[in-house]
Design an enzyme around this catalytic site. Structure first.
Site, PDB file in Angstrom:
ATOM      1  CE  LYS A  35      -0.430  -0.259   5.017  1.00  0.00           C
ATOM      2  NZ  LYS A  35      -1.294  -0.736   6.109  1.00  0.00           N
ATOM      3  CE1 TYR A 256      15.042  31.379   7.816  1.00  0.00           C
ATOM      4  CE2 TYR A 256      15.104  29.056   7.223  1.00  0.00           C
ATOM      5  CZ  TYR A 256      15.012  30.400   6.853  1.00  0.00           C
ATOM      6  OH  TYR A 256      14.901  30.731   5.527  1.00  0.00           O
TER       7      TYR A 256
HETATM    8  C1  LIG Z   1      -0.633  -1.810   6.653  1.00  0.00           C
HETATM    9  C2  LIG Z   1      -1.272  -3.068   7.057  1.00  0.00           C
HETATM   10  C3  LIG Z   1      -0.498  -4.199   7.338  1.00  0.00           C
HETATM   11  C4  LIG Z   1       1.007  -4.179   7.369  1.00  0.00           C
HETATM   12  O1  LIG Z   1       1.423  -3.585   8.581  1.00  0.00           O
HETATM   13  P1  LIG Z   1       2.979  -3.511   8.929  1.00  0.00           P
HETATM   14  O2  LIG Z   1       3.006  -2.987  10.321  1.00  0.00           O
HETATM   15  O3  LIG Z   1       3.572  -2.552   7.961  1.00  0.00           O
HETATM   16  O4  LIG Z   1       3.513  -4.880   8.779  1.00  0.00           O
HETATM   17  C5  LIG Z   1      -1.143  -5.378   7.653  1.00  0.00           C
HETATM   18  N1  LIG Z   1      -2.497  -5.443   7.672  1.00  0.00           N
HETATM   19  C6  LIG Z   1      -3.274  -4.379   7.416  1.00  0.00           C
HETATM   20  C7  LIG Z   1      -4.747  -4.514   7.478  1.00  0.00           C
HETATM   21  C8  LIG Z   1      -2.693  -3.160   7.109  1.00  0.00           C
HETATM   22  O5  LIG Z   1      -3.465  -2.103   6.850  1.00  0.00           O
END
Ligand SMILES: *Cc1c(COP(=O)(O)O)cnc(C)c1O
Length: 364
Positions: A35, A256
């Site tokens: 994702k 800054y």
């Molecule tokens: C993002 C996600 C994962 C992966 O999580 P990680 O902590 O990156 O391993 C697994 N299951 C779902 C439903 C997610 O949204």
């Protein structure tokens, strides 16, 4: 000459990390979670390195289409399911599996004239209170789905809120196991943290683990453990060069707000990276940085296009010296993204996802 900054994606490291995740959950299938454009790495850039996965999990149908276009014919899972009824057409046409987490999604399926029956994962809210049916309502949802001609196979999915923390997964695991006990179908429960920490237990690894951050060289339970402890390799390096040098006397200030005041004579290097490149502005004096592969520290505030580092006593440094903001320096020294994230009060996930579009990306 373009501005000297780049991100490097280490595909061999992605491949290595996938193998590491698999070792933690022997005999389970592995979803490579890609994702957010593979956690900022770019789906197309890491696809080959992840071919050894059993499937790809993501949220966005457009990303699922990209994976099909790359030639992947195996499973793809939409972790949040469909967002509107017409998404179901694409799922059925491209053979994309999807989560079902609410009654509305079942209504849409029931009304859908499908070409091919759907493979779904029924999502349980086992305690995180984000998506899913509560355990009390889970069976009724399953019975509804099971009666639909549009649905072919039903698996079971839940997500842990505390796999990386002290509360752990026990409370959610018990709820999930109890509510799914005699239902036929595949189970998927574990994210990276649960996979690494408890993937040796068959109830925890289930039929599929969902490996996300572990693939991208960040320790899910940092700072309890580091990527070195987990035998993971960094997959993204953000590097630039020194474009300026200043010699300071005691009392001189940097950047800054003059937040850094020299305590004595020192040399400052000005590096070609700022918050507009995705380097967190929340990082302050003390955040680790590598110059010529030698560990030193950020001083003063991060600007939009530059940041300043202490190069006093770092041998051979000057304009043009390599600066590594996270990842791996040319000499092989590693600065885990987790250390920089912690200095910014966040997690490695956010830094890799926030790499700015203006940063050129190369693959090695
Ligand atoms: C993002 C996600 C994962 C992966 O999580 P990680 O902590 O990156 O391993 C697994 N299951 C779902 C439903 C997610 O949204």
């Amino acid at each position: 000459m373009p501005r000297p900054i780049q991100a490097t994606i280490h595909t061999a490291a992605v491949q290595h990390n996938l193998a590491r995740a698999r070792r933690a959950a022997v005999d389970a299938n592995v979803w490579a979670v890609v994702k957010a454009n593979a956690y900022g790495h770019g789906i197309e850039r890491v696809f080959d390195a992840l071919r050894a996965a059993d499937g790809f999990a993501l949220l966005d149908l457009a990303e699922a289409e990209r994976i099909r276009q790359l030639g992947w014919r195996g499973p793809i899972l939409l972790l949040e399911g469909v967002f509107e009824p017409r998404d179901l057409e694409l799922c059925s046409r491209l053979g994309i599996w999807h989560s079902v987490h609410c009654d509305q999604q079942i209504d849409w399926l029931a009304a859908h004239k499908t070409q091919n029956p759907h493979h779904v994962f029924l999502k349980m809210n086992s305690g995180m209170n984000r998506l899913g049916f509560t355990p009390e309502r889970y069976r009724a949802a399953w019975a509804r789905l099971n009666a639909l001609p549009q649905v072919d196979e039903i698996g079971f999915i839940t997500h842990f809120s505390d796999a990386d923390g002290p509360r752990g997964i026990h409370h959610q695991l018990q709820v999930f196991l109890e509510a799914t006990r005699d239902l036929p179908g595949e189970r998927t429960l574990s994210n990276s943290a649960a996979t690494l920490l408890r993937g040796s237990e068959s109830d925890v690894r289930g039929d599929w683990v969902r490996a996300g951050i572990v693939l991208y060289g960040s320790a899910p339970d940092y700072p309890q453990r580091t990527i070195a402890d987990w035998e993971l390799e960094p997959t993204m390096t953000l590097s630039g060069k020194l474009i300026g040098v200043q010699h300071l006397e005691k009392g001189d200030t940097v950047g800054y707000g003059s937040t850094y005041v020299a305590e004595g004579p020192m040399t400052i290097g000005v590096a070609s990276c700022g918050y507009a490149d995705g380097y967190p502005r929340h990082c302050s004096t003390g955040t680790p940085v590598l110059v010529n592969g030698v560990r030193t520290q950020l001083v003063g505030r991060v600007s939009m296009d530059m940041l300043t580092v202490d190069i006093t006593g770092v041998p051979g440094t000057g304009i043009g010296s390599e600066v590594t903001f996270w990842g791996k320096a040319s000499n092989g020294v590693v600065l885990p993204i987790d250390e920089v994230a912690q200095a910014a009060g966040t997690v490695g996930y956010e830094l890799m996802c926030a790499l700015a579009p203006r940063v050129p990306v190369v693959v090695d």
